[in-house]
Scaffold this motif. Structure first.
Motif, PDB file in Angstrom:
ATOM      1  N   UNK A 122      60.096  68.138  28.206  1.00  0.00           N
ATOM      2  CA  UNK A 122      60.559  67.035  27.359  1.00  0.00           C
ATOM      3  C   UNK A 122      59.523  66.650  26.312  1.00  0.00           C
ATOM      4  N   UNK A 123      58.246  66.742  26.694  1.00  0.00           N
ATOM      5  CA  UNK A 123      57.175  66.318  25.784  1.00  0.00           C
ATOM      6  C   UNK A 123      56.653  67.454  24.907  1.00  0.00           C
ATOM      7  N   UNK A 124      57.292  68.634  24.972  1.00  0.00           N
ATOM      8  CA  UNK A 124      56.782  69.798  24.235  1.00  0.00           C
ATOM      9  C   UNK A 124      56.592  69.522  22.747  1.00  0.00           C
ATOM     10  N   UNK A 125      57.587  68.945  22.030  1.00  0.00           N
ATOM     11  CA  UNK A 125      57.348  68.667  20.596  1.00  0.00           C
ATOM     12  C   UNK A 125      56.165  67.733  20.371  1.00  0.00           C
ATOM     13  N   UNK A 126      56.039  66.717  21.242  1.00  0.00           N
ATOM     14  CA  UNK A 126      54.940  65.770  21.095  1.00  0.00           C
ATOM     15  C   UNK A 126      53.600  66.442  21.339  1.00  0.00           C
ATOM     16  N   UNK A 127      53.519  67.297  22.360  1.00  0.00           N
ATOM     17  CA  UNK A 127      52.261  67.973  22.676  1.00  0.00           C
ATOM     18  C   UNK A 127      51.873  68.958  21.580  1.00  0.00           C
ATOM     19  N   UNK A 128      52.855  69.715  21.077  1.00  0.00           N
ATOM     20  CA  UNK A 128      52.579  70.650  19.985  1.00  0.00           C
ATOM     21  C   UNK A 128      52.098  69.892  18.751  1.00  0.00           C
ATOM     22  N   UNK A 129      52.758  68.769  18.458  1.00  0.00           N
ATOM     23  CA  UNK A 129      52.347  67.967  17.299  1.00  0.00           C
ATOM     24  C   UNK A 129      50.937  67.418  17.479  1.00  0.00           C
ATOM     25  N   UNK A 130      50.584  66.997  18.693  1.00  0.00           N
ATOM     26  CA  UNK A 130      49.237  66.498  18.944  1.00  0.00           C
ATOM     27  C   UNK A 130      48.199  67.589  18.716  1.00  0.00           C
TER      28      UNK A 130
END
Length: 361
Positions: free
Chosen positions: A38-46
């Motif tokens: 679920x957090x993949x986009x957020x982690x990639x963006x970070x």
């Protein structure tokens, strides 16, 4: 035994800063492990924002405001990614399809070659072993197996919609992370306990090392992949672009990646030229590239990296790769360095962590 455990616990966890550090690390690890999808986009963006912060900071130093600098850096990054995607991916895709198409012919040639060796040297090669290998290859190439591969390809194609959503969300998240960095950091501090000096010390120790590692790894992938492709193209090796990209990405897995990618390169060269001078020249040149990578390029790029024993690096690749897949493999060394930094900074019974001076934000 219970008294021993109680004494050890009091010695190691009596400091509130140590408890805070444990909760921070456990919270991050559990969030990534259970909600990583679920957090993949957020982690990639970070991760991308962390890498792109350096050019943004350099633009701010020359007088540009943060919003303009973040916009310019993000536009350049997206343009570069689009250029790579539309310039390199189609060629790699075509060569991958051609390799799959030619695979039966290559395997048939290999079986004929193996059969000739069996006939020439029956005392070294058991014919029954060769027959067993042939039967296994036939199972791999049967209709049902090909249908299973087709289903997997359809499943990957169905995820293209998710990929398109990520392609929109990630750049937006990166932009806001870069633009509102100070506000986001200030707001996130409200959710972290005040006794975080030990955690801040570990972060400052790891910050530059993580940046140097990721930057160096990206440079290493580009250099090794590019040099390998040029060498394969000069040698007129088939599937040069595909094998060059595989060679570049093989550096993500220390020690193991180079060994794994050597097999397809050797097989393609063998099926193209057989045991010939061209085959020898190719393997010699490939060996030189790997030697220069390990003995020249890696020391130059990772001179500031934490010195870790190869056993710990391989163990980190296995553990974190098993937990988080490709991302775990990519960040295996930084995560291993983090573990080492935590162990080094952890308060001991004879130390006073409250008196440690750390750099303030």
């Amino acid at each position: 035994m219970l008294n021993l455990l109680t004494t050890w616990y009091k010695e190691r966890f009596s400091d509130p800063q140590a408890v805070t550090l444990v909760f921070i690390l456990m919270g991050i690890a559990l969030a990534i492990y259970f909600a990583g999808g679920l957090l993949a986009p957020l982690l990639v963006a970070l991760v991308l924002a962390f890498l792109l912060e350096w050019p943004v900071a350099q633009m701010i130093k020359v007088g540009m405001n943060r919003t303009t600098a973040a916009s310019a850096v993000l536009v350049l990054f997206i343009g570069t990614m689009l250029l790579i995607t539309f310039g390199l991916v189609p060629s790699i895709w075509k060569q991958g399809v051609a390799l799959i198409t030619d695979l039966p012919t290559m395997l048939d040639k290999g079986l004929h070659t193996a059969q000739s060796y069996v006939n020439q040297y029956p005392q070294f090669v058991n014919p029954d072993q060769l027959d067993s290998m042939v039967s296994e290859l036939k199972k791999m190439l049967d209709t049902q197996h090909l249908l299973d591969i087709g289903k997997q390809i359809i499943g990957y194609s169905a995820s293209l919609l998710v990929l398109m959503v990520y392609a929109i969300l990630v750049p937006l998240l990166v932009f806001f992370f870069l633009k509102d960095k100070d506000e986001l950091i200030k707001g996130s501090k409200r959710f972290i306990p005040t006794n975080r000096e030990l955690a801040r010390k570990v972060w400052y120790e790891m910050h530059q090392q993580i940046f140097n590692y990721i930057r160096g790894k990206v440079i290493e992938i580009v250099i090794i992949g590019g040099v390998s492709y040029i060498f394969f193209a000069i040698m007129d090796l088939r599937y040069a672009a595909l094998l060059g990209v595989l060679t570049g990405f093989s550096v993500l897995i220390p020690y193991v990646g180079a060994t794994l990618v050597t097999l397809p390169i050797a097989l393609v060269a063998f099926f193209q030229w057989g045991i010939s001078p061209e085959f020898g020249y190719l393997m010699l040149g490939y060996g030189i590239i790997q030697a220069l990578d390990g003995n020249l390029l890696v020391p130059l790029l990772f001179s500031d990296a934490v010195d870790l024993h190869p056993v710990f690096i391989i163990a980190a690749v296995l553990i974190f790769g098993g937990l988080w897949g490709v991302w775990g493999v990519f960040f295996a060394i930084p995560l291993a360095s983090l573990v080492k930094a935590v162990l080094n900074a952890w308060p001991t019974p004879n130390s006073q962590t409250n008196g440690v001076e750390v750099k303030t934000e």
